[in-house]
Design a protein around this motif. Structure first.
Motif, PDB file in Angstrom:
ATOM      1  N   GLY A  44      39.819  42.010  76.773  1.00 42.57           N
ATOM      2  CA  GLY A  44      40.011  41.829  78.212  1.00 42.57           C
ATOM      3  C   GLY A  44      39.584  40.471  78.711  1.00 42.57           C
ATOM      4  O   GLY A  44      38.810  40.380  79.672  1.00 42.57           O
ATOM      5  N   GLU A  45      40.079  39.405  78.049  1.00 40.91           N
ATOM      6  CA  GLU A  45      39.817  38.027  78.471  1.00 40.91           C
ATOM      7  C   GLU A  45      38.390  37.569  78.204  1.00 40.91           C
ATOM      8  O   GLU A  45      37.981  36.517  78.687  1.00 40.91           O
ATOM      9  N   ARG A  46      37.603  38.322  77.461  1.00 41.46           N
ATOM     10  CA  ARG A  46      36.268  37.849  77.089  1.00 41.46           C
ATOM     11  C   ARG A  46      36.368  36.958  75.859  1.00 41.46           C
ATOM     12  O   ARG A  46      37.373  36.912  75.174  1.00 41.46           O
ATOM     13  N   TYR A  47      35.285  36.250  75.584  1.00 39.57           N
ATOM     14  CA  TYR A  47      35.137  35.412  74.399  1.00 39.57           C
ATOM     15  C   TYR A  47      36.044  34.176  74.417  1.00 39.57           C
ATOM     16  O   TYR A  47      36.237  33.548  73.377  1.00 39.57           O
ATOM     17  N   VAL A  48      36.562  33.812  75.590  1.00 43.05           N
ATOM     18  CA  VAL A  48      37.333  32.570  75.660  1.00 43.05           C
ATOM     19  C   VAL A  48      36.459  31.384  75.264  1.00 43.05           C
ATOM     20  O   VAL A  48      36.896  30.448  74.596  1.00 43.05           O
ATOM     21  N   GLU A  49      35.183  31.425  75.667  1.00 38.81           N
ATOM     22  CA  GLU A  49      34.278  30.319  75.340  1.00 38.81           C
ATOM     23  C   GLU A  49      34.075  30.196  73.837  1.00 38.81           C
ATOM     24  O   GLU A  49      33.904  29.087  73.300  1.00 38.81           O
ATOM     25  N   VAL A  50      34.114  31.324  73.115  1.00 42.13           N
ATOM     26  CA  VAL A  50      33.971  31.284  71.652  1.00 42.13           C
ATOM     27  C   VAL A  50      35.169  30.574  71.037  1.00 42.13           C
ATOM     28  O   VAL A  50      35.030  29.711  70.168  1.00 42.13           O
ATOM     29  N   GLU A  51      36.360  30.933  71.491  1.00 43.20           N
ATOM     30  CA  GLU A  51      37.581  30.312  70.972  1.00 43.20           C
ATOM     31  C   GLU A  51      37.599  28.820  71.256  1.00 43.20           C
ATOM     32  O   GLU A  51      37.959  28.008  70.394  1.00 43.20           O
ATOM     33  N   HIS A  52      37.194  28.430  72.454  1.00 48.83           N
ATOM     34  CA  HIS A  52      37.205  27.009  72.807  1.00 48.83           C
ATOM     35  C   HIS A  52      36.183  26.238  71.979  1.00 48.83           C
ATOM     36  O   HIS A  52      36.474  25.127  71.497  1.00 48.83           O
ATOM     37  N   LEU A  53      34.988  26.782  71.811  1.00 53.86           N
ATOM     38  CA  LEU A  53      33.974  26.079  71.024  1.00 53.86           C
ATOM     39  C   LEU A  53      34.423  25.928  69.574  1.00 53.86           C
ATOM     40  O   LEU A  53      34.280  24.848  68.975  1.00 53.86           O
ATOM     41  N   LEU A  54      34.972  27.001  68.995  1.00 53.49           N
ATOM     42  CA  LEU A  54      35.425  26.919  67.609  1.00 53.49           C
ATOM     43  C   LEU A  54      36.549  25.898  67.463  1.00 53.49           C
ATOM     44  O   LEU A  54      36.547  25.088  66.532  1.00 53.49           O
ATOM     45  N   SER A  55      37.504  25.907  68.385  1.00 49.11           N
ATOM     46  CA  SER A  55      38.613  24.956  68.310  1.00 49.11           C
ATOM     47  C   SER A  55      38.114  23.521  68.399  1.00 49.11           C
ATOM     48  O   SER A  55      38.579  22.637  67.664  1.00 49.11           O
ATOM     49  N   TRP A  56      37.152  23.291  69.288  1.00 53.54           N
ATOM     50  CA  TRP A  56      36.597  21.938  69.417  1.00 53.54           C
ATOM     51  C   TRP A  56      35.911  21.509  68.124  1.00 53.54           C
ATOM     52  O   TRP A  56      36.073  20.381  67.665  1.00 53.54           O
ATOM     53  N   GLN A  57      35.155  22.390  67.527  1.00 49.18           N
ATOM     54  CA  GLN A  57      34.450  22.041  66.292  1.00 49.18           C
ATOM     55  C   GLN A  57      35.417  21.802  65.140  1.00 49.18           C
ATOM     56  O   GLN A  57      35.199  20.915  64.302  1.00 49.18           O
ATOM     57  N   VAL A  58      36.485  22.581  65.072  1.00 51.87           N
ATOM     58  CA  VAL A  58      37.496  22.360  64.035  1.00 51.87           C
ATOM     59  C   VAL A  58      38.143  20.991  64.230  1.00 51.87           C
ATOM     60  O   VAL A  58      38.302  20.215  63.275  1.00 51.87           O
ATOM     61  N   SER A  59      38.515  20.689  65.459  1.00 58.48           N
ATOM     62  CA  SER A  59      39.117  19.390  65.731  1.00 58.48           C
ATOM     63  C   SER A  59      38.159  18.256  65.371  1.00 58.48           C
ATOM     64  O   SER A  59      38.558  17.248  64.770  1.00 58.48           O
TER      65      SER A  59
END
Length: 214
Positions: A44-59
């Motif tokens: 339900g739209e939770r954990y968006v911050e987790v996805e963004h942090l992981l994507s930033w670290q991968v980049s």
């Protein structure tokens, strides 16, 4: 889930060092990104911050990979997301992997405007252009056709670049002339490395007024 950025960065570094970039992407990074995305979608739209942090670290991990020196006067590969497309991690992985192999690459990132893409192709005379589309809503067949039709070089010795369509947004089916589909990092690298650099009439790779512009 703890948003422990230093630990995530260390784990990414270890995965790339131990397995190599391609295997780390296929077996560690991409599955983790998919798992986080599924968790976000089902919560339900939770954990968006987790996805963004992981994507930033991968980049950031991809940006820390230093490319080997480019061969002189070698046409580059251009990589960009189509206009409106913000998801760029897969072609960031491809850009880093090309750099490791000494294949010159020019990465333009998310949502490159169409006019800027056309200008970049004409100015650099690339070996290939990779266009990434994550969704059907951003994939633009008309843009793909226009890029495939671009000619560059001296009048009377015009050349074309190969167009490589990457990402799940592109419709299945036979590609247009001078166009090919890429279906993964490992196979995509093989396709790009098999492409001969475009040659002008005098035999010099990438010759022409726009070939090596800034």
């Amino acid at each position: 889930m703890r948003l422990d950025a230093p630990t995530v960065a260390d784990l990414l570094e270890e995965a790339v060092a131990e397995h190599g970039l391609v295997t780390a992407w296929e077996q560690v990074i991409a599955p983790t990104l998919h798992a986080v995305g599924r968790k976000w979608a089902s919560a339900g739209e939770r954990y968006v911050e987790v996805e963004h942090l992981l994507s930033w670290q991968v980049s950031a991990a991809f940006h820390r990979i230093r490319p080997v020196p480019e061969p002189p006067r070698t046409p580059p590969v251009l990589l960009a997301c189509v206009p409106g497309e913000q998801h760029s991690l897969p072609i960031e992985a491809l850009t880093a992997a090309l750099g490791q192999r000494g294949v010159p690459a020019r990465m333009f990132g998310p949502a490159l405007p169409a006019e800027a893409l056309h200008d970049a192709v004409r100015r650099t005379g690339p070996r290939a252009v990779v266009l990434w589309a994550q969704s059907r809503t951003t994939a633009d067949p008309a843009l793909a056709r226009s890029v495939a039709a671009i000619e560059w070089g001296l009048r009377g010795a015009r050349s074309h670049s190969a167009l490589l369509l990457a990402g799940p947004g592109w419709s299945p089916g036979p590609p247009a002339p001078r166009t090919e589909r890429l279906y993964g990092l490992r196979s995509g690298l093989a396709v790009i490395e098999s492409l001969a650099p475009p040659r002008a009439a005098n035999g010099a790779a990438g010759a022409g007024p726009f070939a090596y512009g800034s």
